[in-house]
Design a protein around this motif. Structure first.
Motif, PDB file in Angstrom:
ATOM      1  N   ARG A  45       0.840  -1.201   0.000  1.00  0.00           N
ATOM      2  CA  ARG A  45       0.000   0.000   0.000  1.00  0.00           C
ATOM      3  C   ARG A  45       0.872   1.246   0.000  1.00  0.00           C
ATOM      4  NH1 ARG A  45      -3.714  -1.684   5.059  1.00  0.00           N
ATOM      5  NH2 ARG A  45      -1.714  -2.512   5.725  1.00  0.00           N
ATOM      6  N   ASP A  46       1.165   1.749  -1.183  1.00  0.00           N
ATOM      7  CA  ASP A  46       1.908   3.007  -1.354  1.00  0.00           C
ATOM      8  C   ASP A  46       3.361   2.887  -0.871  1.00  0.00           C
ATOM      9  OD1 ASP A  46       2.348   5.558  -2.157  1.00  0.00           O
ATOM     10  OD2 ASP A  46       1.369   6.514  -0.449  1.00  0.00           O
ATOM     11  N   VAL A  47       4.138   2.046  -1.554  1.00  0.00           N
ATOM     12  CA  VAL A  47       5.560   1.857  -1.242  1.00  0.00           C
ATOM     13  C   VAL A  47       6.402   2.645  -2.246  1.00  0.00           C
ATOM     14  CG1 VAL A  47       7.470   0.204  -1.167  1.00  0.00           C
ATOM     15  CG2 VAL A  47       5.248  -0.390  -0.165  1.00  0.00           C
ATOM     16  N   SER A  48       7.300   3.478  -1.726  1.00  0.00           N
ATOM     17  CA  SER A  48       8.207   4.255  -2.584  1.00  0.00           C
ATOM     18  C   SER A  48       9.617   4.213  -2.003  1.00  0.00           C
ATOM     19  CB  SER A  48       7.752   5.712  -2.690  1.00  0.00           C
ATOM     20  OG  SER A  48       6.463   5.816  -3.256  1.00  0.00           O
ATOM     21  N   PHE A  49      10.612   4.064  -2.868  1.00  0.00           N
ATOM     22  CA  PHE A  49      12.012   4.163  -2.449  1.00  0.00           C
ATOM     23  C   PHE A  49      12.874   4.287  -3.702  1.00  0.00           C
ATOM     24  CE2 PHE A  49      11.177  -0.331  -3.055  1.00  0.00           C
ATOM     25  CZ  PHE A  49      12.301  -0.802  -3.709  1.00  0.00           C
TER      26      PHE A  49
END
Length: 345
Positions: A270-274
């Motif tokens: 659910r909404d992973v950013s890197f």
């Protein structure tokens, strides 16, 4: 003097163009844990395959309780009280825990499997190793630790006196490792001899009584664990002094190479950013069920994302399946290489 439970003397094994074992000697006593260590390719697995009857040695002898035996095949090995739990477990995914436990030696009467008798015996065996799983649970729904527990219970049911564990903690959590060590302690009380193969030196120092080191197919030596230091053991393994086990590294961190933006898939991700820069290692951590594996599968295209995007070298990459990912030179080393990384025929 106590007679060794197992003595392997001057074991040699040749393959075309390779001498895998060069006169290896090993001794195991009742109720002890013997650590078997060495670098990759040192000969540990080959030696255990000789013990398990998968390989015939070109030279050397094997003695069980002081009696020389010729281990011509795995059946002879099992009949002599030897059980080997390989790193790659051999559960049948579509069969239950009980069925896997008695596979090939089912309790039958007039040609029918006596399920009630198997359940009673299975409950006793599982209790002895502290295993709490439903007997009719399918193997594919069990954790690696639970599958290992079944293998240990199977060894007890075969009245094994020699148990080999090959990298048993490779895929276990810390809590599962603790549970496994408790089982090993109970097995020692039953005078079962355990050969414990691991690259994790902390484990070797924690649970073994003695350590045998192999290097380039040869026996380097055997010492009491309490008399060894970590640097001494590493020196025996690699054949030279190691001033620093983890020497300092100098790495030049460059521009952003890869970005994951707002990845989503159901409730798992659910909404992973890197982002990852060149020359950089980024760790993706979290508790079991946090979504680490699911995120990796989205990046590789093994699962379809509901939303989000992959940016590589500043450009958006359309990853719909693993083929697209491979074309973009993105690779995935799967969590379970047998189930997800290979096509087994």
């Amino acid at each position: 003097m106590t007679v060794p439970l197992l003595r392997m003397t001057d074991i040699e094994k040749n393959f075309p163009g390779v001498k895998a074992l060069k006169g290896v000697t090993l001794e195991l006593y009742p109720g002890e844990v013997l650590g078997l260590v060495g670098e990759n390719g040192a000969g540990k697995s080959t030696l255990m395959k000789v013990l398990g009857g998968a390989h015939l040695p070109n030279h050397g002898t094997v003695e069980i309780n002081g009696r020389e035996v010729e281990i011509a095949n795995p059946v002879v090995s099992k009949n002599n009280g030897i059980s080997i739990i390989y790193q790659e477990l051999n559960m049948i995914p579509a069969m239950t825990a009980r069925e896997n436990l008695f596979l090939g030696r089912e309790r039958t009467r007039m040609g029918f499997v006596e399920k009630a008798a198997e359940r009673q015996l299975a409950e006793d065996l599982f209790s002895r190793v502290g295993l709490r799983i439903p007997l009719e649970a399918l193997a594919r729904d069990l954790s690696v630790a639970e599958q290992q527990g079944i293998e240990i219970a199977k060894a007890l049911s075969l009245d094994a006196k020699i148990l080999v564990m090959d990298e048993p903690t490779a895929a276990l959590t810390n809590n599962e490792v603790t549970a496994l060590f408790k089982i090993i302690a109970e097995l020692k009380k039953r005078d079962i001899g355990i050969i414990y193969i691991s690259h994790r030196l902390d484990e070797i120092f924690e649970i073994t009584d003695r350590v045998t080191v192999l290097r380039d197919g040869e026996s380097v030596g055997t010492k009491l664990t309490k008399d060894l230091t970590r640097p001494e053991l590493i020196e025996m393994m690699v054949g030279r002094k190691m001033d620093q086990e983890y020497p300092p590294r100098t790495t030049r961190i460059g521009d952003v190479k890869f970005e994951a933006r707002h990845l989503k898939r159901g409730k798992a991700v659910r909404d992973v950013s890197f982002s990852v820069r060149t020359g950089e290692i980024v760790a993706l951590v979290g508790l079991v069920g946090a979504g680490r594996t699911e995120t990796a599968r989205l990046i590789f295209g093994a699962d379809r994302m509901d939303d989000g995007e992959i940016i590589l070298d500043g450009k958006r990459v359309d990853v719909r399946n693993p083929r697209d990912s491979i074309r973009s030179r993105i690779a995935l080393l799967t969590e379970d290489r047998k189930a997800q990384g290979l096509v087994l025929i």
